[in-house]
Design a protein around this motif. Structure first.
Motif, PDB file in Angstrom:
ATOM      1  N   ALA A   1      24.905  55.618  68.993  1.00 32.83           N
ATOM      2  CA  ALA A   1      26.192  56.207  69.349  1.00 32.83           C
ATOM      3  C   ALA A   1      27.109  56.233  68.134  1.00 32.83           C
ATOM      4  CB  ALA A   1      26.829  55.411  70.485  1.00 32.83           C
ATOM      5  N   ARG A   2      27.743  57.355  67.922  1.00 32.00           N
ATOM      6  CA  ARG A   2      28.634  57.480  66.774  1.00 32.00           C
ATOM      7  C   ARG A   2      29.998  56.855  67.061  1.00 32.00           C
ATOM      8  NH1 ARG A   2      31.622  62.999  65.210  1.00 32.00           N
ATOM      9  NH2 ARG A   2      33.262  62.026  63.970  1.00 32.00           N
ATOM     10  N   LEU A   3      30.581  57.177  68.221  1.00 32.38           N
ATOM     11  CA  LEU A   3      31.894  56.659  68.590  1.00 32.38           C
ATOM     12  C   LEU A   3      31.730  55.498  69.568  1.00 32.38           C
ATOM     13  CD1 LEU A   3      33.803  60.022  69.129  1.00 32.38           C
ATOM     14  CD2 LEU A   3      34.326  58.314  67.367  1.00 32.38           C
ATOM     15  N   LYS A   4      32.325  54.365  69.245  1.00 32.96           N
ATOM     16  CA  LYS A   4      32.195  53.183  70.096  1.00 32.96           C
ATOM     17  C   LYS A   4      33.557  52.524  70.248  1.00 32.96           C
ATOM     18  CE  LYS A   4      27.828  52.340  67.710  1.00 32.96           C
ATOM     19  NZ  LYS A   4      27.086  51.406  66.834  1.00 32.96           N
ATOM     20  N   LEU A   5      33.890  52.191  71.491  1.00 31.48           N
ATOM     21  CA  LEU A   5      35.152  51.519  71.779  1.00 31.48           C
ATOM     22  C   LEU A   5      34.864  50.169  72.424  1.00 31.48           C
ATOM     23  CD1 LEU A   5      38.265  51.484  71.955  1.00 31.48           C
ATOM     24  CD2 LEU A   5      38.040  52.617  74.188  1.00 31.48           C
ATOM     25  N   ARG A   6      35.367  49.123  71.813  1.00 33.17           N
ATOM     26  CA  ARG A   6      35.219  47.769  72.353  1.00 33.17           C
ATOM     27  C   ARG A   6      36.517  47.360  73.039  1.00 33.17           C
ATOM     28  NH1 ARG A   6      31.879  43.694  71.703  1.00 33.17           N
ATOM     29  NH2 ARG A   6      30.769  44.741  70.006  1.00 33.17           N
ATOM     30  N   LEU A   7      36.402  46.951  74.303  1.00 35.47           N
ATOM     31  CA  LEU A   7      37.538  46.446  75.063  1.00 35.47           C
ATOM     32  C   LEU A   7      37.307  45.005  75.523  1.00 35.47           C
ATOM     33  CD1 LEU A   7      38.341  49.537  77.342  1.00 35.47           C
ATOM     34  CD2 LEU A   7      39.381  48.928  75.145  1.00 35.47           C
ATOM     35  N   LEU A   8      36.104  44.508  75.322  1.00 33.76           N
ATOM     36  CA  LEU A   8      35.766  43.153  75.756  1.00 33.76           C
ATOM     37  C   LEU A   8      35.948  42.189  74.590  1.00 33.76           C
ATOM     38  CD1 LEU A   8      32.589  43.863  77.913  1.00 33.76           C
ATOM     39  CD2 LEU A   8      34.991  43.815  78.593  1.00 33.76           C
ATOM     40  N   GLY A   9      36.818  41.213  74.805  1.00 32.14           N
ATOM     41  CA  GLY A   9      37.117  40.249  73.750  1.00 32.14           C
ATOM     42  C   GLY A   9      38.266  40.712  72.882  1.00 32.14           C
ATOM     43  N   HIS A  10      38.155  41.909  72.329  1.00 39.18           N
ATOM     44  CA  HIS A  10      39.222  42.463  71.500  1.00 39.18           C
ATOM     45  C   HIS A  10      39.053  43.977  71.433  1.00 39.18           C
ATOM     46  CE1 HIS A  10      35.801  41.988  68.733  1.00 39.18           C
ATOM     47  NE2 HIS A  10      36.303  43.016  68.067  1.00 39.18           N
ATOM     48  N   TRP A  11      40.106  44.651  70.982  1.00 38.55           N
ATOM     49  CA  TRP A  11      40.086  46.116  70.860  1.00 38.55           C
ATOM     50  C   TRP A  11      39.505  46.492  69.511  1.00 38.55           C
ATOM     51  CZ3 TRP A  11      41.410  50.305  68.036  1.00 38.55           C
ATOM     52  CH2 TRP A  11      41.591  51.529  68.688  1.00 38.55           C
ATOM     53  N   ASP A  12      38.554  47.433  69.527  1.00 35.46           N
ATOM     54  CA  ASP A  12      37.998  47.918  68.268  1.00 35.46           C
ATOM     55  C   ASP A  12      37.381  49.287  68.507  1.00 35.46           C
ATOM     56  OD1 ASP A  12      37.239  47.792  65.508  1.00 35.46           O
ATOM     57  OD2 ASP A  12      35.197  47.349  66.133  1.00 35.46           O
ATOM     58  N   LEU A  13      37.773  50.244  67.696  1.00 41.26           N
ATOM     59  CA  LEU A  13      37.212  51.595  67.762  1.00 41.26           C
ATOM     60  C   LEU A  13      36.444  51.850  66.480  1.00 41.26           C
ATOM     61  CD1 LEU A  13      37.008  54.445  69.097  1.00 41.26           C
ATOM     62  CD2 LEU A  13      39.111  55.025  67.853  1.00 41.26           C
ATOM     63  N   LYS A  14      35.198  52.295  66.615  1.00 38.87           N
ATOM     64  CA  LYS A  14      34.375  52.588  65.450  1.00 38.87           C
ATOM     65  C   LYS A  14      33.878  54.032  65.489  1.00 38.87           C
ATOM     66  CE  LYS A  14      32.488  48.156  63.876  1.00 38.87           C
ATOM     67  NZ  LYS A  14      33.481  47.278  64.466  1.00 38.87           N
ATOM     68  N   ASP A  15      33.846  54.636  64.315  1.00 39.20           N
ATOM     69  CA  ASP A  15      33.238  55.948  64.120  1.00 39.20           C
ATOM     70  C   ASP A  15      32.209  55.774  63.002  1.00 39.20           C
ATOM     71  OD1 ASP A  15      32.500  58.545  63.672  1.00 39.20           O
ATOM     72  OD2 ASP A  15      34.536  59.333  63.538  1.00 39.20           O
ATOM     73  N   ASN A  16      30.924  55.974  63.364  1.00 35.58           N
ATOM     74  CA  ASN A  16      29.841  55.715  62.403  1.00 35.58           C
ATOM     75  C   ASN A  16      29.938  54.306  61.813  1.00 35.58           C
ATOM     76  OD1 ASN A  16      28.376  58.132  62.564  1.00 35.58           O
ATOM     77  ND2 ASN A  16      29.838  59.175  61.231  1.00 35.58           N
ATOM     78  N   ASN A  17      30.207  53.340  62.722  1.00 34.55           N
ATOM     79  CA  ASN A  17      30.275  51.916  62.367  1.00 34.55           C
ATOM     80  C   ASN A  17      31.424  51.558  61.433  1.00 34.55           C
ATOM     81  OD1 ASN A  17      28.023  51.093  63.938  1.00 34.55           O
ATOM     82  ND2 ASN A  17      26.646  51.905  62.357  1.00 34.55           N
ATOM     83  N   GLN A  18      32.373  52.461  61.254  1.00 41.11           N
ATOM     84  CA  GLN A  18      33.577  52.175  60.473  1.00 41.11           C
ATOM     85  C   GLN A  18      34.761  52.060  61.437  1.00 41.11           C
ATOM     86  OE1 GLN A  18      33.654  51.674  57.045  1.00 41.11           O
ATOM     87  NE2 GLN A  18      31.423  51.780  57.249  1.00 41.11           N
TER      88      GLN A  18
END
Length: 251
Positions: A7-24
């Motif tokens: 997956a290119r776009l990933k949004l983390r909401l568990l534990g903390h907020w983090d949005l990644k595009d190509n792992n950046q």
């Protein structure tokens, strides 16, 4: 349960907020993070609904203005994150959101007999806290709903591991359930059974002591008959062997 590495776009909401595009990671101020998080949680919610939830104090017009400003910020920093819409906030359907795995995990806990899958579910559930550092009125109900789902999954997993005879994972799952909800007697029952399965009656009795103290102090009640019965069954087997381990919360 890990993010799909494809997956290119990933949004983390568990534990903390983090949005990644190509792992950046893409950095956003908290006001923008709130918009993205709410859009992910509500899925295709109308703009006025999101605006009034996030900015209830300024009136509908000002709330919509605030939302438009934040949407422009998102489009500049992450142009592929939003889909065009005049009426709703719609995220890219290819965005992978970790919190959306919860239903899949709960189904897997019920149906899977594969140990590797169940242990992966345990890892996911143990850390499945929805934005725990955020204190937002609009988020409280979602956080509690997620916590209850987490608790059900951990308790079910503990029972599954006990049935499978895997004492170590049973203890881990039951302890995580007790940590998630210290007033759940079912969690203590499972934790005591898991310790007995592991041959550690001392820790089983310590778990009962913790349940007794927690219920008396918080609710002014004693443990239920089923929990007392497990304690009596453990004691009836003779003196419990001493243990170096202590259950969290006991002196």
């Amino acid at each position: 349960m890990a993010f799909d590495v494809r997956a290119r776009l990933k949004l983390r909401l568990l534990g903390h907020w983090d949005l990644k595009d190509n792992n950046q990671s893409i950095e956003f101020p908290h006001r923008v993070q709130r918009v993205i998080a709410l859009a992910a949680i509500t899925d295709r919610a109308p703009r006025n609904y999101i605006a009034e939830l996030l900015w209830p104090e300024g009136g509908p017009g000002q709330a919509l203005t605030n939302l438009r400003v934040n949407i422009c910020h998102i489009r500049r920093r992450a142009p592929d994150l939003l889909r065009p819409s005049m009426d709703a906030v719609i995220l890219n359907p290819n965005l992978l959101v970790d919190a959306t795995f919860m239903d899949e995990v709960l189904r897997s806990v019920e149906c899977s007999n594969d140990l590797a899958t169940l242990t992966a579910n345990l890892e996911f559930l143990t850390h499945a806290d929805l934005l725990p550092t955020w204190c937002e009125t609009w988020l409280v109900r979602e956080q509690e709903s997620f916590r209850q789902s987490k608790l059900r999954g951990l308790e079910k997993l503990a029972g599954r591991f006990i049935e499978m005879g895997d004492a170590d994972f049973a203890v881990d799952a039951a302890q995580a359930a007790v940590d998630t909800e210290p007033l759940s007697e079912r969690g203590y029952c499972l934790l005591m059974r898991a310790h007995v399965l592991a041959g550690n009656r001392a820790l089983a009795l310590q778990a009962y002591e913790r349940a007794y103290e927690t219920l008396r102090q918080s609710l002014n009640v004693e443990p239920s008959i089923p929990l007392q019965q497990i304690m009596l069954d453990v004691r009836s087997r003779g003196p419990a062997a001493p243990s170096n381990r202590r259950v969290a919360g006991l002196a």
